[in-house]
Enzyme design. Sequence first.
Site, mmCIF file in Angstrom:
data_model
loop_
_atom_site.group_PDB
_atom_site.id
_atom_site.type_symbol
_atom_site.label_atom_id
_atom_site.label_comp_id
_atom_site.label_asym_id
_atom_site.label_seq_id
_atom_site.Cartn_x
_atom_site.Cartn_y
_atom_site.Cartn_z
ATOM 1 N N ASP A 166 15.751 -30.123 27.796
ATOM 2 C CA ASP A 166 16.337 -30.767 29.435
ATOM 3 C C ASP A 166 16.780 -31.984 29.022
ATOM 4 O O ASP A 166 18.041 -32.098 29.588
ATOM 5 C CB ASP A 166 15.201 -30.607 30.290
ATOM 6 C CG ASP A 166 15.506 -31.064 31.727
ATOM 7 O OD1 ASP A 166 16.089 -30.274 32.442
ATOM 8 O OD2 ASP A 166 15.358 -32.320 32.000
ATOM 9 N N LYS A 188 22.812 -30.400 35.962
ATOM 10 C CA LYS A 188 22.519 -29.916 34.419
ATOM 11 C C LYS A 188 21.216 -29.616 34.126
ATOM 12 O O LYS A 188 20.172 -29.947 34.854
ATOM 13 C CB LYS A 188 23.132 -30.957 33.538
ATOM 14 C CG LYS A 188 21.990 -32.244 33.346
ATOM 15 C CD LYS A 188 20.893 -32.122 32.352
ATOM 16 C CE LYS A 188 19.942 -33.181 32.621
ATOM 17 N NZ LYS A 188 18.725 -32.707 32.032
#
Length: 310
Positions: free
Chosen positions: A171, A93
Amino acid sequence: MDPQDACRIAIIGLGKVARDRHVDAISRAPGARLAATADPQASLPGIPAFPSLEALLASGTGFDAVALCTPPAIRTRLAAAALAAGKHVLLEKPPGATVAEVTALTHLAHRQHRTLYATWHSRHAPAVEPARARLATRRIRAIRIDWKEDVRHWHPGQDWIWEPGGFGVFDPGINALSILTRILPRPVFVTDAELLLPANRATPIAAHLRFTDTEGLDGRAAFDWRPTGPEDWTIRIETDEGPLAIERGGRRLLEGGLLLLDQPKAEYPAIYSRFTALAGQGASEVDLAPLALVADTFLLSRRHTVEAFH
């Protein structure tokens, strides 16, 4: 499972997350085996190592799948090359720099009859599924997300996170959004956002979001990379049956202040168990809801410049 039948996985990009999470997770996941690595500057003892995915593909080394642990901005080119070579692909991810490019990869995986798996590791935290089950039948009134950590601890010397496509504070923030989009019974959408960008950086160091759903949910999120004291990864939910809280990034679940669950997280072995199962079925799993929320945040946001970050 016979080791000869294990899914042979090559890690592409041997940075911090690969070393801290992926290498161990592959060793612990039934049906997975680390077959090679590709990184221009790093390698692992006893594992075939190559400077690039291209060199690995040209070498004739046997492997079935790649785990792409590179920065997201370069991941799509690598994923497309792996899929074209007949390999299954796991995407760390966030799965890519844009929604459109990951959508294109999904179509390519379908044409190649290969698995594409966009991982959201926080969804495998122990509190997530119990929270989802409790919220399925409740009226949700409000949600507050606080996701605050020290960037110097988690991303030491990683300048790519401050460049376009690097996501900045999203993030880690996308981890909260991946939990949110898993536990809620209805989709949510961003209505307002504020991004705080350091004077010398291209991505935000902090962000404030407001979001809702079609029934008027009052949702707010605060992401911050500046704290140097206690860190906070909490989602608080007000429902018609009382409050629910997910703490420590999904390790703890509380209801009405009562602790229901507090378990160690084993997210990455669960990711690889899921990936090998998907690869065995020739199926893909790509949920873009968390990435879409980040993209919409950048579309709607008001931007403010704050002091430079070094």
